[in-house]
Write a protein that holds these residues in place. Sequence first.
Motif, short mmCIF file in Angstrom:
data_model
loop_
_atom_site.label_atom_id
_atom_site.label_comp_id
_atom_site.label_asym_id
_atom_site.label_seq_id
_atom_site.Cartn_x
_atom_site.Cartn_y
_atom_site.Cartn_z
N GLY A 122 51.64 41.86 33.21
CA GLY A 122 50.72 41.02 32.33
C GLY A 122 49.44 40.55 33.06
N ILE A 123 49.64 40.88 34.47
CA ILE A 123 48.55 40.36 35.15
C ILE A 123 47.52 41.82 35.74
CG2 ILE A 123 47.83 39.92 37.65
CD1 ILE A 123 50.05 37.74 37.49
N ILE A 124 48.27 42.89 35.86
CA ILE A 124 47.58 44.21 36.17
C ILE A 124 46.99 44.94 35.20
CG2 ILE A 124 48.00 46.44 37.06
CD1 ILE A 124 50.25 45.44 38.69
N PRO A 126 45.73 43.56 32.34
CA PRO A 126 44.46 42.76 31.71
C PRO A 126 43.33 42.66 32.82
CG PRO A 126 46.49 41.48 31.35
CD PRO A 126 46.92 42.65 31.96
N ILE A 127 43.64 42.96 34.21
CA ILE A 127 42.68 43.03 35.22
C ILE A 127 41.79 44.39 34.98
CG2 ILE A 127 42.13 43.05 37.56
CD1 ILE A 127 44.32 41.02 38.11
N MET A 128 42.62 45.50 34.69
CA MET A 128 42.27 46.62 34.84
C MET A 128 41.20 46.95 33.48
SD MET A 128 45.53 49.13 35.79
CE MET A 128 44.81 50.51 35.32
N LEU A 129 41.74 46.31 32.50
CA LEU A 129 40.77 46.31 31.55
C LEU A 129 39.62 45.58 31.34
CD1 LEU A 129 43.30 45.98 28.41
CD2 LEU A 129 41.71 48.03 28.75
N TYR A 130 39.68 44.50 32.11
CA TYR A 130 38.48 43.46 32.55
C TYR A 130 37.40 44.24 33.21
CZ TYR A 130 35.41 39.60 33.64
OH TYR A 130 34.57 38.85 33.96
N LEU A 131 37.96 44.76 34.54
CA LEU A 131 37.27 45.56 35.52
C LEU A 131 36.63 46.74 34.83
CD1 LEU A 131 39.35 45.07 38.43
CD2 LEU A 131 37.10 44.08 37.96
N TYR A 132 37.22 47.46 33.80
CA TYR A 132 36.62 48.65 33.06
C TYR A 132 35.28 48.55 32.61
CZ TYR A 132 36.12 52.51 29.75
OH TYR A 132 35.19 53.56 29.12
N PHE A 133 35.14 47.09 31.75
CA PHE A 133 34.15 46.71 31.36
C PHE A 133 32.93 45.94 32.35
CE2 PHE A 133 36.96 47.07 27.78
CZ PHE A 133 36.22 47.58 26.66
N THR A 134 33.37 45.59 33.33
CA THR A 134 32.41 44.80 34.55
C THR A 134 32.24 45.28 35.85
OG1 THR A 134 34.29 43.16 35.07
CG2 THR A 134 33.07 42.49 33.23
N LEU A 389 39.80 41.87 25.14
CA LEU A 389 40.85 43.08 25.27
C LEU A 389 41.83 42.72 26.33
CD1 LEU A 389 38.36 45.98 24.73
CD2 LEU A 389 39.89 44.77 23.05
N GLY A 390 41.31 42.15 27.52
CA GLY A 390 42.53 42.01 28.45
C GLY A 390 43.45 41.16 27.91
N LEU A 391 43.33 39.74 27.25
CA LEU A 391 43.90 38.88 26.92
C LEU A 391 44.96 39.38 25.52
CD1 LEU A 391 42.14 35.52 27.42
CD2 LEU A 391 44.21 36.40 28.63
N VAL A 392 44.20 39.85 24.67
CA VAL A 392 44.80 40.47 23.43
C VAL A 392 45.49 41.76 23.47
CG1 VAL A 392 44.35 41.00 21.01
CG2 VAL A 392 43.15 38.99 22.03
N LEU A 397 50.83 44.55 26.39
CA LEU A 397 51.18 46.01 26.71
C LEU A 397 51.52 45.83 28.24
CD1 LEU A 397 48.35 48.37 25.21
CD2 LEU A 397 50.66 48.11 24.69
N GLY A 398 51.01 45.10 28.91
CA GLY A 398 51.61 45.02 30.58
C GLY A 398 52.93 44.41 30.52
N ILE A 399 52.96 43.51 29.70
CA ILE A 399 54.44 42.77 30.20
C ILE A 399 55.53 43.78 29.36
CG2 ILE A 399 55.71 40.92 28.66
CD1 ILE A 399 53.08 39.08 28.84
#
Length: 492
Positions: A122-124, A126-134, A389-392, A397-399
């Motif tokens: 649940g950490i990895i 969302p971080i990957m999705l966030y970094l994909y956009f930023t 997208l990271g949170l929702v 999916l990560g968890i």
Amino acid sequence: MLQNQHTTNRHYSYVKDKLQNGLQRFITHESFGGILLVFCVVFAMVVANSQYADLYFWFQKFEFGFFVGSLELKIEVLHFVNDILMSFFFLLVGLEMKREMLYGELAGFKKVSFSIMAAIGGIILPIMLYLYFTAGTPYEKGFGVAMSTDTAFALGVILLLGNRVPKIVKVFLVTLAVADDLGAISVIAIFYSDQIHMFWIGVSVCIAGILGYCNYRDTKYLSLYFFFGILLWISVYLSGIHVTIAAVILALTIPGRTQRVNRKYFRNMLSEFDRIKMITNNGADILQIQENDNLGFWQSTWRNIKNFMTSTPSARNVNMAKASELVYILDSIGIYARYAQNPLLRLEHALQPISAYFIVPLFAFINAGVHIDSYMDLGINGVMFGTILGLVIGKPLGIFLFAYLGEKCNLSVRPEGLGNFHIFAVGAISGVGFTMSIFVANLAYGEDIAAINLSKISILIASSIAVVFGIILMGLATRPSRKTKLEEHTEV
């Protein structure tokens, strides 16, 4: 020897039951606190976009403090809430982590690893999705915003579904949130700290060592821990590391098992009980008093007057001395009983309502207010898409994936009664970021008000979607099966 072992097991069971009751109280406080949190967030947004907006933002920047001669100490309301009051919130988080690791669902490697694996996923993701956009933009440092869970709000969502949610699901959510908070605190300490000053880090290590020694000696005085905790908070603040880590270190040094000191107090109490037996003639005087209590009002009054008139002064003095000594003994027993209490339980029990009903709602009100106007840039380098997208999506999916992989690789054991649908539904509810996400946003974006405001809007949108998504999934996961309905119908 068998008797001693039985006594030890009974003592362990008692402490474990007390801590499990503490978990239940935590769920109750945090669930209602989640509802209060929603109200504060909505109220803050309304005020920030009303005619009182200037007053609201003025209050955030309002400074207060004191001065002595040329020395002046002052702090903004916003920083006071975020840095000082929230330290008590993180202290409570640390106490919950320690309780779960000692006696709860995180006790034992296989048990703790299931929640930890789920939290890591649940950490990895969302971080990957966030970094994909930023990635490659100045806003990639805000990756911590998309990985956090608001325990209070998540439990508030669970509360809406009532008793149909099994207890094991609630316990899994709490332990997952605790492990998630540990990850968030680690990220804050590592990635969102200022310039590091090694001298103050050395001072912090020394103070932490003193706290650890107090724990080793089973020191019971919470005031002593708070004294060194304040010194630790100051030294960590001056070191450049974020002060949340000081609160967690303090929590981990609060004694959760105090058998050595408890034996001392129990021996003292037993000696006081022996004194009571000696003074009351092995309880005979107490039985006589009970017989007198059974008399009627007039009979009892007449007996007391008669005894007073016929007794000698020396007998009355003896009775007064005996009564005074009994009061003193009972007072001593009360003091010993208080000191024998578990310090971790005492402090957690005191902080739970303060955190749930005051600190977290106040933090939400102070931080959630965002003034929305036509000049707000909703497309700042993927901040909104990455956060939502990271949170929702990334969180559930990560968890689910990491919990599943941990079990299949024999790294963890799934709690009994917890199904796949339950895990995914809990993952969806964990997408509610609020408190921790807003906290990280303030740290990550610094003075960039536009990015902070957009991040807050994104967190509110993502959390709202996660609430609806989580309620639907948890409702489906906990609906009675046809077999259960048929059995209930047959019983009727």
